[in-house]
Write an enzyme that holds these catalytic residues in place. Structure first.
Site, PDB file in Angstrom:
ATOM      1  N   ASP A   1       0.822  -1.206   0.000  1.00 53.78           N
ATOM      2  CA  ASP A   1       0.000   0.000   0.000  1.00 53.78           C
ATOM      3  C   ASP A   1       0.861   1.264   0.000  1.00 53.78           C
ATOM      4  O   ASP A   1       1.946   1.301   0.591  1.00 53.78           O
ATOM      5  CB  ASP A   1      -0.896  -0.013   1.247  1.00 53.78           C
ATOM      6  CG  ASP A   1      -1.769   1.208   1.355  1.00 53.78           C
ATOM      7  OD1 ASP A   1      -2.634   1.385   0.480  1.00 53.78           O
ATOM      8  OD2 ASP A   1      -1.594   1.996   2.302  1.00 53.78           O
TER       9      ASP A   1
ATOM     10  N   GLU B   1       0.973  -0.465  -5.111  1.00 55.66           N
ATOM     11  CA  GLU B   1       0.042   0.617  -5.369  1.00 55.66           C
ATOM     12  C   GLU B   1       0.885   1.895  -5.439  1.00 55.66           C
ATOM     13  O   GLU B   1       1.228   2.490  -4.426  1.00 55.66           O
ATOM     14  CB  GLU B   1      -1.001   0.739  -4.247  1.00 55.66           C
ATOM     15  CG  GLU B   1      -2.057   1.785  -4.574  1.00 55.66           C
ATOM     16  CD  GLU B   1      -2.515   2.586  -3.362  1.00 55.66           C
ATOM     17  OE1 GLU B   1      -3.550   3.264  -3.484  1.00 55.66           O
ATOM     18  OE2 GLU B   1      -1.835   2.578  -2.329  1.00 55.66           O
TER      19      GLU B   1
END
Length: 643
Positions: free
Chosen positions: A320, A373
């Site tokens: 993330d 990401e």
């Protein structure tokens, strides 16, 4: 004679080599050495505790076994400058609650701390760590032996993104999430029914605030106890694996919350986080940032990644907020950040961290994938470290997602003026190994559901949504869809409520789920749609110039010449009964899928299952198809034979 449970010193899981690797940041199995480990020493059962607190003056274990008394069970510091405190506590076993009582070198006490390596935690709002083992009898041997083919870059990878706490709730009580064991069959059956190849869980690592969706992680070595024990979570993964479904975990090394029982100010100093708030505090998320320039912190984080891959048989990690870790000035104004040693904005420590993370992951587990990401144009995210890349296997294509959703939100009458939003993505589609994400981030905070973003009346909304999914599945790149999108949920995602499953009582919602199922089946069956997702040779424009009609057509190609799929997409509600598209081969082209078919909730227009190529050149090809393009539709075809 020792008192009952009196600590014993000298027992250790650490060797001199372990300490050497730890200090240089290259020990990636710290979960086997630090934390709490039930074991037997000299015939006496108990638990060995080990914690890194180099700036502490005293460390003791407090728990329900000693009435949280800081004087009862002191640990001893190792005499090797590692800063690790150890002690074996006889009689302490599985299920014991504990924390570390740490007094800093200046004599200060900042509250008892949970174990950074705890394998199990009390359920929030309680905050104690729990002594636990990871014994489990896995039944996924067949999956593990063959998963390399399922996770390969040329394999069909279609990911169903799931928030475990809101996938389904207990009947009659919308506020009780299903347990890991209750989810095992229900989730597996749904994923099989829809045809996805993998599930991706929003962070399951223990987190104090449910509303963070897991992104404010404190327990980097423990699945959240909200849904059951570590063994229960293993059983969920095992069930998915036995059904042939891969499991990806969202993993958050970018930040951690400020809760007092966690990692912040752990030993009375900024041990895990940067001391300077210009490096150690994240203004967007009101949390602390890991100091990966400290070798022991780097080893802690990479050990967490290895832990999930090893102990829980995880098939991939989605990392993330990578962009927030790559730029020192991320979300900061001038004067709020510190340049690197060269005066630049690149975070050199985190670049090294990502490279070492991916090198370790792929060296040990070459049949998994790591996914970033990363929302900027940082180069070579999914390229090997030895050529200067970060080493990830894949990267989320945020540019494609933003451009495509912006285009689809427009009234079709205006789309011809924004045709480039559809076509621009191909210019960079093969610079990285991209995943096309329609994720949870796009259906929260007032953004509305995917169905809610679509313009027009209800019929057009559903037609647009089917068209969006068809474009994603035909476009180069692996696929990701957040739960609820497969049934065209009207409302945006709410983590305190389950998916609106009752919508499946209605024809158009059932039609969308059937469409997703058929798209997944076609994607898995046709090599042209997945085999060369990351190669320019797997894609060819037929026509991207027809902005006036808002139509595009392209070919997807597999390794064999006969593996070919033509996609023709009509982005207006105007039916086009004699639309001509050039094709490279003659003969009959079979209609594989048509999003306007009645079974999906469409109007039923189509090409009666096939179109015969005409000996009339078109779009630079020797043959062409004169076909029916239904309104707001996608038609996918393949040559039946060769002429």
């Amino acid at each position: 004679m020792r008192r009952p449970h009196e600590p014993r010193y000298g027992a250790s899981l650490l060797t001199d080599h372990d300490i050497y690797l730890f200090k240089e940041g290259n020990h990636f199995d710290l979960h086997d050495k630090l934390g709490s480990h039930p074991m037997t020493v000299d015939g006496e059962p108990g638990t060995l505790f080990a914690v890194w607190a180099p700036n502490a003056a005293a460390v003791s274990v407090v728990g329900d076994f000693n009435e949280w008394d800081a004087e009862s069970h002191p640990l001893a510091v190792r005499h090797d400058s590692s800063g690790i405190w150890e002690g074996f506590l006889p009689g302490i076993g599985r299920g014991a609650l504990y924390k570390y009582h740490i007094v800093s070198a200046t004599g200060q006490y900042h509250g008892d701390k949970g174990d950074p390596f705890a394998r199990f935690w009390e359920t929030s709002p309680k905050t104690a760590s729990i002594v636990w083992d990871l014994d489990y009898g896995w039944g996924d041997g067949d999956w593990m032996a063959g998963r390399g083919e399922k996770n390969a870059l040329d394999a069909p990878i279609s990911i169903y993104e799931v928030h475990l706490g809101s996938f389904a709730r207990e009947m009659g009580d919308r506020y009780r999430s299903l347990s890991y064991l209750e989810l095992a069959d229900r989730l597996t059956e749904h994923v099989l029914a829809c045809g996805f190849t993998h599930v991706e869980f929003l962070p399951v690592m223990e987190h104090p605030f449910f509303g963070s969706w897991g992104y404010q992680t404190l327990g980097y070595f423990a699945p959240t106890s909200r849904f059951g024990t570590p063994q229960d979570f293993m059983a969920l993964i095992d069930r998915l694996h036995q059904a042939g479904i891969g499991v990806i975990l969202d993993w958050v090394p970018s930040h951690f919350p400020t809760d007092g029982h966690g990692l912040s100010y752990f030993d009375g100093t900024h041990l895990f986080e940067h001391a300077d708030p210009r490096r150690g505090y994240h203004p967007d998320w009101n949390c602390y940032i890991f100091n990966t320039g400290r070798y022991e912190v780097r080893a802690f984080l990479i050990s967490s990644a290895m832990f999930w891959l090893e102990k829980y048989h995880i098939d991939g990690l989605r990392v993330d907020a990578v962009a927030s870790m790559l730029y020192l000035d991320y979300s900061r104004k001038d004067g709020e950040w510190i340049p690197n040693i060269h005066g630049g904005r690149e975070n050199l420590d985190n670049i090294t961290f990502f490279q070492k993370l991916n090198e370790a992951a792929y060296t040990r587990f070459p049949d998994i994938q790591t996914m970033a990401e990363e929302s900027t144009a940082w180069p070579m995210v999914s390229r090997p470290p030895y050529i200067g890349g970060l080493g990830f296997g894949m990267k989320w294509n945020m540019g494609w997602m933003h451009d495509t959703l912006r285009y689809f939100s427009r009234d079709p009458i205006h789309r011809k003026f924004h045709h480039g939003e559809l076509t621009f993505g191909i210019w960079y589609a093969f610079t990285e190994n991209f995943i096309l994400p329609l994720s949870h981030d796009e259906v929260v905070y007032g953004k509305g559901s995917l169905l809610g973003k679509m313009p027009g009346d209800d019929w057009q909304k559903f037609a647009n949504l089917r068209l969006l999914y068809a474009l994603m599945y035909a476009h180069p790149g692996k696929k990701l869809l957040f739960m609820g999108a497969e049934i065209a949920q009207w409302s945006e995602w709410n983590h305190d409520a389950e998916i609106d499953w009752r919508l499946l009582e209605y024809r158009h919602h059932r039609g969308v789920m059937t469409w997703v199922k058929d798209l997944n089946a076609l994607y898995r069956r046709e090599p042209a749609l997945h085999e060369r997702d990351f190669e320019p040779s797997g894609f060819e424009w037929v026509d991207f110039r027809d902005a006036e009609a808002s139509v595009v057509a392209f070919l997807r190609k597999g390794a064999r010449p006969q593996d070919m799929v033509l996609g023709v997409f009509n982005f207006t509600p105007v039916a086009r009964p004699a639309y001509r598209v050039g094709v490279p081969v003659g003969g009959v082209w079979t209609e594989l899928l048509n999003s306007d078919a009645d079974v999906y909730g469409g109007s039923g227009l189509g090409n009666a299952g096939a179109v015969a190529a005409q000996d009339a050149p078109g779009h630079g090809h020797p043959y062409s198809l004169e076909m029916v393009l239904p309104p707001l539709s996608a038609v996918l075809l393949t040559p039946q034979n060769w002429l």
